[in-house]
Design a protein around this motif. Sequence first.
Motif, PDB file in Angstrom:
ATOM      1  N   VAL A 181       5.258   3.030  -2.532  1.00  0.00           N
ATOM      2  CA  VAL A 181       5.571   3.160  -0.811  1.00  0.00           C
ATOM      3  C   VAL A 181       6.497   4.293  -0.528  1.00  0.00           C
ATOM      4  N   PHE A 182       5.861   5.282   0.035  1.00  0.00           N
ATOM      5  CA  PHE A 182       6.549   6.385   0.383  1.00  0.00           C
ATOM      6  C   PHE A 182       7.608   6.077   1.445  1.00  0.00           C
ATOM      7  N   PRO A 183       8.714   6.926   1.744  1.00  0.00           N
ATOM      8  CA  PRO A 183       9.962   6.488   2.517  1.00  0.00           C
ATOM      9  C   PRO A 183       9.317   6.157   3.982  1.00  0.00           C
ATOM     10  N   SER A 188     -10.772  10.708  -0.413  1.00  0.00           N
ATOM     11  CA  SER A 188      -9.484  11.416  -0.105  1.00  0.00           C
ATOM     12  C   SER A 188      -8.671  10.625   0.837  1.00  0.00           C
ATOM     13  N   GLY A 189      -7.234  10.414   0.074  1.00  0.00           N
ATOM     14  CA  GLY A 189      -6.332   9.766   0.695  1.00  0.00           C
ATOM     15  C   GLY A 189      -6.068   8.150   0.180  1.00  0.00           C
ATOM     16  N   CYS A 190      -6.957   7.817  -0.776  1.00  0.00           N
ATOM     17  CA  CYS A 190      -6.816   6.466  -1.443  1.00  0.00           C
ATOM     18  C   CYS A 190      -5.863   6.265  -2.390  1.00  0.00           C
ATOM     19  N   GLY A 191      -5.101   7.405  -2.931  1.00  0.00           N
ATOM     20  CA  GLY A 191      -3.851   7.212  -3.756  1.00  0.00           C
ATOM     21  C   GLY A 191      -3.976   7.789  -5.088  1.00  0.00           C
ATOM     22  N   LYS A 192      -5.123   8.613  -5.301  1.00  0.00           N
ATOM     23  CA  LYS A 192      -5.550   8.956  -6.739  1.00  0.00           C
ATOM     24  C   LYS A 192      -4.313   9.841  -7.314  1.00  0.00           C
ATOM     25  N   SER A 193      -4.125  10.682  -6.701  1.00  0.00           N
ATOM     26  CA  SER A 193      -2.962  11.779  -7.010  1.00  0.00           C
ATOM     27  C   SER A 193      -1.753  11.231  -7.167  1.00  0.00           C
ATOM     28  N   THR A 194      -1.462  10.231  -6.294  1.00  0.00           N
ATOM     29  CA  THR A 194      -0.271   9.404  -6.549  1.00  0.00           C
ATOM     30  C   THR A 194      -0.183   8.793  -7.804  1.00  0.00           C
ATOM     31  N   VAL A 195      -1.106   8.120  -7.995  1.00  0.00           N
ATOM     32  CA  VAL A 195      -1.148   7.299  -9.558  1.00  0.00           C
ATOM     33  C   VAL A 195      -1.020   8.540 -10.715  1.00  0.00           C
TER      34      VAL A 195
END
Length: 439
Positions: free
Chosen positions: A12-14, A39-46
């Motif tokens: 969860v981002f701030p 795009s935006g589904c959270g791949k890069s964050t993983v």
Amino acid sequence: MTTVALKDVTKVFPDGTVAVDNVSLDVNDGEFMVLLGPSGCGKSTVLRMVAGLEDPTTGAVMLDGELANDLPPRERGIAMVFQDFALYPHMSVGANIAFPLRLSGVEEGPRGERVADVASALGIGDVLGRKPSQLSGGQRQRVAMGRAIVRRPGLFLMDEPLSNLDSGLRAELRAEISGLVRELGVSTIYVTHDQAEALTMADRVAIMRKGVLQDVGTPTQVYGRPATLYVAAFLGSPRMNLLEATVYVHLDRYVTLNLGEQALYLPWDDIRARAVAHYHGERIVVGMRAEALTPVAPDSPGDVLQGRIRYLEHHGHESLAFLDVGATAIVVDDLGGPVTEERPTGAGRGLRRLGQVMQRLTGRTGGPDQSSLDVRSPRGSRTSVLNDPGRHHRRPAELAVRLAPYPAVTAGHPMAVSVRMDALHFFDERGDRIDVGWR
Ligand SMILES: Nc1ncnc2c1ncn2[C@@H]1O[C@H](COP(=O)(O)OP(=O)(O)O)[C@@H](O)[C@H]1O
Ligand SMILES: [Mg+2]
């Protein structure tokens, strides 16, 4: 090589954005895992959490079976390749590849040998003296790969490394990358929004939507038995036909799938009939890919749907007919591409087409995020995909049927298709696969 295990990882981002929602995923030794989603589904964050560039809010990142949440990035034995990889413009290709080795104090002799090895494996041995500006896009991408490989990492993380390249080069490099990585035996997590890339490259594919993992499996598994309606709609081209059906059970005889003006029948001895029979009197979604449909003579017996061609699309190697069979389609939004947009009938269609062409030319997908279909949505809030008239996710079905190139039929022609009943997919109104058995 490094194994990865994500255990109930949430980010969860701030600002409150839930980028990754309770994801658990294992990457085995030497495995090529593709993370797929719009795009935006959270791949890069993983990926960034595996790399240690981002801390999970909750959950565990395990590397080789050890908790790695607090391990600094440089101690993880990981190499990353990004879409917008930056080479040092003032350095030669050779110096670019050698750079990580210089940083870690490898001496000049062995350094040169390793650079030469890697460069020849990547087919850029003859351009080591050039500057990045003197290379083609594909060569530059190979240099970026070389710089990642030369450190002999235990794990590769690649974030859409090919999406800036044109399609011919992309196809060529995707074969090269997966070949090379397998040869090296390095475990890899490869991120893409391109389902064709995922299906061709992966040992296993993990499909994400809005931070939630939808399905994990080999390309054959996720394509052949998608766990959710979303996965079914995301994978494959043309997209799977998803039809609303009402179930009627004729005990010990058959199960009727009423599609509106026509029906299909599952014989009672079909093992799936029992599972579908639980939905007696209710609506479900029946999925059929183009390969489950074969044009037949209009009066053919068996599992046949009668239709009329709404329009044709010519793709060179094949043509697609879009058939009106008097059924209602379920439109899955949030797939990330223009392919899923509603196809208005009649005059509006041409305009919409033009809009799609413009989008492709300008690279814009346009419009706000219209993710209205809650198929296994984040945070467990699960809405029916069938009973939500306020949102545009139902429309007259246009069944995609494959034909030979430039067939001798035109829009308005009647056409009958035989349906391969064993190739049908069934989903409940939440978008979960209705099934018996297992993979
Ligand atoms: N630093 C950040 N702060 C707030 N939200 C972020 C941040 N980074 C990413 N996000 C949001 O998290 C979601 C997932 O982003 P990302 O992992 O980049 O998706 P993908 O790589 O699949 O396109 C998106 O909604 C994005 O806007
Ligand atoms: Mg990304």
